[in-house]
Design a protein around this motif. Structure first.
Motif, PDB file in Angstrom:
ATOM      1  N   GLN A 285      32.493  10.899 -11.813  1.00 50.30           N
ATOM      2  CA  GLN A 285      32.771  11.993 -12.739  1.00 50.30           C
ATOM      3  C   GLN A 285      34.082  11.691 -13.439  1.00 50.30           C
ATOM      4  N   GLY A 286      34.394  12.424 -14.491  1.00 51.20           N
ATOM      5  CA  GLY A 286      35.655  12.162 -15.162  1.00 51.20           C
ATOM      6  C   GLY A 286      35.888  13.034 -16.375  1.00 51.20           C
ATOM      7  N   THR A 287      37.157  13.182 -16.702  1.00 47.74           N
ATOM      8  CA  THR A 287      37.578  13.842 -17.934  1.00 47.74           C
ATOM      9  C   THR A 287      38.673  12.997 -18.563  1.00 47.74           C
ATOM     10  N   PHE A 288      38.859  13.184 -19.876  1.00 47.24           N
ATOM     11  CA  PHE A 288      39.890  12.432 -20.590  1.00 47.24           C
ATOM     12  C   PHE A 288      40.344  13.281 -21.770  1.00 47.24           C
ATOM     13  N   PRO A 289      41.652  13.280 -22.071  1.00 47.81           N
ATOM     14  CA  PRO A 289      42.147  14.098 -23.178  1.00 47.81           C
ATOM     15  C   PRO A 289      41.439  13.768 -24.494  1.00 47.81           C
ATOM     16  N   GLY A 290      40.930  14.793 -25.161  1.00 43.08           N
ATOM     17  CA  GLY A 290      40.274  14.586 -26.438  1.00 43.08           C
ATOM     18  C   GLY A 290      39.434  15.779 -26.828  1.00 43.08           C
ATOM     19  N   GLY A 298      40.234  20.834 -24.419  1.00 41.24           N
ATOM     20  CA  GLY A 298      41.084  19.706 -24.774  1.00 41.24           C
ATOM     21  C   GLY A 298      40.763  18.419 -24.030  1.00 41.24           C
ATOM     22  N   ASN A 299      39.614  18.381 -23.321  1.00 41.11           N
ATOM     23  CA  ASN A 299      39.212  17.171 -22.611  1.00 41.11           C
ATOM     24  C   ASN A 299      37.735  16.874 -22.875  1.00 41.11           C
ATOM     25  N   VAL A 300      37.423  15.591 -23.095  1.00 42.74           N
ATOM     26  CA  VAL A 300      36.018  15.196 -23.096  1.00 42.74           C
ATOM     27  C   VAL A 300      35.580  15.071 -21.643  1.00 42.74           C
ATOM     28  N   VAL A 301      34.326  15.436 -21.377  1.00 39.78           N
ATOM     29  CA  VAL A 301      33.830  15.507 -20.004  1.00 39.78           C
ATOM     30  C   VAL A 301      32.649  14.558 -19.842  1.00 39.78           C
ATOM     31  N   PHE A 302      32.678  13.787 -18.777  1.00 37.10           N
ATOM     32  CA  PHE A 302      31.585  12.869 -18.460  1.00 37.10           C
ATOM     33  C   PHE A 302      30.413  13.658 -17.893  1.00 37.10           C
ATOM     34  N   ASP A 303      29.275  13.601 -18.573  1.00 35.19           N
ATOM     35  CA  ASP A 303      28.045  14.252 -18.127  1.00 35.19           C
ATOM     36  C   ASP A 303      27.117  13.160 -17.605  1.00 35.19           C
ATOM     37  N   PRO A 304      26.876  13.076 -16.299  1.00 31.94           N
ATOM     38  CA  PRO A 304      26.128  11.941 -15.739  1.00 31.94           C
ATOM     39  C   PRO A 304      24.707  11.808 -16.266  1.00 31.94           C
ATOM     40  N   GLY A 305      24.115  12.914 -16.711  1.00 28.78           N
ATOM     41  CA  GLY A 305      22.761  12.822 -17.235  1.00 28.78           C
ATOM     42  C   GLY A 305      22.664  12.154 -18.591  1.00 28.78           C
ATOM     43  N   VAL A 353      37.136   5.441 -25.094  1.00 28.46           N
ATOM     44  CA  VAL A 353      37.490   4.696 -26.304  1.00 28.46           C
ATOM     45  C   VAL A 353      37.055   5.411 -27.585  1.00 28.46           C
ATOM     46  N   VAL A 354      36.404   6.589 -27.442  1.00 31.49           N
ATOM     47  CA  VAL A 354      36.110   7.442 -28.602  1.00 31.49           C
ATOM     48  C   VAL A 354      36.385   8.890 -28.181  1.00 31.49           C
ATOM     49  N   PRO A 355      37.633   9.231 -27.832  1.00 33.71           N
ATOM     50  CA  PRO A 355      37.904  10.547 -27.240  1.00 33.71           C
ATOM     51  C   PRO A 355      37.863  11.699 -28.237  1.00 33.71           C
ATOM     52  N   ASN A 356      38.008  11.386 -29.520  1.00 31.87           N
ATOM     53  CA  ASN A 356      38.048  12.441 -30.518  1.00 31.87           C
ATOM     54  C   ASN A 356      36.922  12.318 -31.543  1.00 31.87           C
ATOM     55  N   GLY A 357      35.896  11.603 -31.149  1.00 32.02           N
ATOM     56  CA  GLY A 357      34.740  11.430 -32.027  1.00 32.02           C
ATOM     57  C   GLY A 357      33.466  11.488 -31.213  1.00 32.02           C
ATOM     58  N   SER A 358      32.491  10.671 -31.580  1.00 36.37           N
ATOM     59  CA  SER A 358      31.219  10.661 -30.866  1.00 36.37           C
ATOM     60  C   SER A 358      30.664   9.246 -30.808  1.00 36.37           C
ATOM     61  N   GLU A 359      29.744   9.067 -29.903  1.00 35.59           N
ATOM     62  CA  GLU A 359      29.079   7.790 -29.645  1.00 35.59           C
ATOM     63  C   GLU A 359      30.085   6.762 -29.128  1.00 35.59           C
ATOM     64  N   GLY A 360      29.885   5.471 -29.459  1.00 40.63           N
ATOM     65  CA  GLY A 360      30.814   4.446 -28.970  1.00 40.63           C
ATOM     66  C   GLY A 360      30.543   4.029 -27.529  1.00 40.63           C
ATOM     67  N   ALA A 361      29.268   3.956 -27.133  1.00 38.62           N
ATOM     68  CA  ALA A 361      28.927   3.544 -25.774  1.00 38.62           C
ATOM     69  C   ALA A 361      29.248   2.062 -25.561  1.00 38.62           C
TER      70      ALA A 361
END
Length: 626
Positions: A285-290, A298-305, A353-361
């Motif tokens: 699991q994880g969160t990161f500022p963004g 204020g954090n992006v959240v890792f959704d395992p699904g 590596v894309v905390p304030n946008g989308s995609e970037g897998a």
């Protein structure tokens, strides 16, 4: 009748009966017994290699041959040359002779001595493409050589069955104590969430373990056909022989519980027993500022699904690194890199590596992130947000690196220390023509025309370019040009959905619907055109080649022609000239070496005289014919 006419009649009768005179028939040649003109020569090989003896003889045809070992006939050895089975220490000192015969007689050759030296040290394969640079080369292979790899002497030995699709590269640990016996062990992971251990030499099943917790199943395909019908273990594990009592295999498994909730877990398994190590498994699991996709507070959240672990795992300085792919381009998702302490499995590193946008897998067609000797990690980020507004250091102002070649310093916290993005990065992302389908590879140090040592890396994706970056100054982003070490436009016209390999100053790429290509380095630069190409064309997804060699000699480039639902073919090419194909698994009569359908993105594992290829339901094992 006068006496004169009587004499004439007698003469005519004599001629008609063939007697005397130049007009008579010739007599049959006298058969000649066999004679040996070139005696068999003594042969010296390393244990595990085959040995070849030959003889040259004259005499009336047909000549027959029977080879003998220590005075005893060798079954089936009835030609002018004889190749032994793979040798062992017990064969040292054996005497080989051959009896040559015809209808007149026979002759026995002089004795030729076989010397068998100690086998080369067994070789481990502990991570994707053999090393953290991801070169894909095994330089300790003495058994498989260009002379021995052909349909007469090499082929399919066996197929090992498992419970699901094998997407991860099979790994090898040698001389491991298992059940009181030293063995070479093959590790295989499946999309059914299982890990298997086999004897790498005999195929004997040693252990298997399901990583599915009670009450859970593997994940469904998440509405995406990239990994189907189930998702369990997709990426290549990584092994540390020094971790734990017997060494540890680290792998990530995805599952789904009875309530429809998805899970990602990092497992640490004992190499000898496949038992979970202390603290294993750990939930990822994880969160990161963004404020990017799937953010809150204020954090992006890792959704395992929303993710699968596709890229091969990486160990750097005691930290196990994972990187995360999306399911197709199904939103929301961003680009995650996470690091876990090998011993405690505590998450100690995390970066988006894309905390304030989308995609970037980060998926890299199964290729692993690379790492240099200083501990920096390199990755190719797929289509996603890239900030064309740069800060004073030339980095994206919001920290968004979609469609970029990134360098990450593995200090705590992880830092984006350098990068390269194409001048048309945003346009390529929008068209889904990005870097993320390829995988990075770090080159050995190269000396340029001035004598300066250069630290280079290569990467390629869907746009057909081969990008070469200076790892000390990767080039960053410019709006009108690509300011990098070298950019070979259209070098790979089919695009790359695979990982490259390296050997002896050449880099090997297999683009989609193209030939396998070798690009040669000279003074730290590649030629504009390939130095050699294969005669075979590889359809989607191209090929992720691997190399075996004995030091700098005997190089063989191995590649699997493999698409989902189609018959797979293993190819072997001379590394110095890809136009020379040594072997493919379609050559032997009667489909002897056919091994079923293939699956995407697989790369072969070559070690200790054998080649291992993942399939939809197991592993095909190739080696010298018994």
């Amino acid at each position: 009748m006068s006496n004169r006419w009587g004499l004439a009649l007698v003469a005519l009768l004599a001629l008609g009966c063939g007697g005397g005179g130049s007009g008579g028939g010739s007599s049959a040649p006298t058969p000649v017994a066999p004679s040996i003109t070139t005696q068999p020569a003594a042969v010296s090989v390393a244990g595990g290699q085959t040995a070849q003896f030959s003889v040259v003889a004259t005499g009336t045809s047909p000549l027959g041959y029977q080879w003998q070992a220590n005075g005893q006939d060798v079954a089936g050895a009835t030609a002018a040359s004889y190749t032994t089975a793979p040798t062992a220490a017990a064969d040292d000192g054996s005497a080989y002779t051959v009896i040559v015969s015809n209808t007149v007689g026979s002759v026995t050759s002089a004795s030729a001595r076989l010397s068998v030296t100690a086998a080369a040290a067994a070789t481990d394969v502990l991570t994707y493409h053999n090393d953290n640079a991801r070169t894909g080369q095994n330089l300790s292979e003495s058994i498989l050589t260009p002379a021995s790899v052909n349909a007469a002497h090499f082929g399919l030995l066996r197929k090992l069955s498992v419970d699901g699709l094998v997407d991860g590269q099979p790994l090898i640990v040698t001389n491991l104590a298992v059940g009181g016996q030293s063995r070479n062990v093959l590790y295989v992971v499946t999309e059914h969430g299982s890990v298997y251990a086999f004897d790498a030499d005999t195929g004997t099943a040693l252990a298997n373990r399901s990583l599915l917790p009670s009450g859970e199943t593997t994940s469904d395909s998440r509405g995406c056909g990239q990994v189907a019908p189930e998702i369990g273990i997709t990426s290549t594990p990584v092994i540390d022989r020094g971790a734990g009592a017997h060494g540890t295999l680290y792998t990530v498994a995805m599952s789904k519980d009875a309530n429809g909730r998805y899970w990602q877990r990092l497992h640490a398994l004992d190499l000898a027993t496949l038992a979970e190590q202390a603290q294993s498994p750990i939930v990822i699991q994880g969160t990161f500022p963004g404020t990017g996709a799937n953010s809150t507070g204020g954090n992006v959240v890792f959704d395992p699904g929303q993710y699968k672990e596709r890229a091969g795992l990486l160990i750097v300085n005691g930290i196990v690194y994972t990187a995360w792919a999306s399911h197709c381009d199904i939103q929301p998702y961003t680009g995650w890199i996470m690091g876990y302490d090998e011993s405690s499995l505590t998450q100690t590193r995390i970066l988006n590596v894309v905390p304030n946008g989308s995609e970037g897998a980060i998926w890299q067609s199964g290729g692993g992130m690379a790492a240099d000797a200083q501990g920096n990690v390199y990755a190719l980020v797929a289509n996603g947000t890239f900030d064309t507004t740069l800060d004073s250091a030339g980095r994206p102002s919001q920290g968004d690196y979609g469609n970029a070649f990134v360098k990450i310093a593995t200090s705590s916290p992880l830092l984006d220390s350098d990068y390269f993005a194409m001048s048309n990065a945003t346009a390529e992302s929008a068209a889904d023509v990005d870097l993320g389908s390829g995988a990075p590879m770090l080159l050995p140090d190269q000396q340029d025309s001035t004598g300066t040592v250069r630290h280079l890396a290569v990467g390629a994706g869907k746009d057909g370019h081969l990008y070469v970056v200076n790892r000390d100054d990767m080039g960053k982003f410019m709006t009108s040009t690509n300011s990098i070490w070298q950019d070979l436009g259209h070098a790979l016209p089919g695009g790359i959905w695979s990982a490259p390999a390296y050997f002896n100053g050449q880099v090997y790429f297999g683009d989609v619907n193209g030939t396998l290509k070798a690009f040669a380095l000279n003074q730290a630069k590649f030629g504009a055109s390939p130095a050699s190409v294969s005669g075979n064309v590889f359809g989607f997804p191209g090929a992720s080649p691997a190399v075996s060699a004995n030091g700098s000699t005997g190089g063989i480039v191995w590649a699997v022609e493999s698409s989902s639902g189609q018959a797979a073919v293993l190819h072997a090419f001379d590394a110095s000239n890809l136009a020379t194909e040594l072997y493919n698994s379609n050559q032997a009569a009667g489909g002897r070496d056919h091994f079923g359908n293939g699956n995407k993105f697989i790369t072969p594992t070559i070690a200790n005289g054998k080649v291992y290829v993942g399939t939809p339901n197991g592993v095909a094992v190739f080696g010298p014919n018994p």
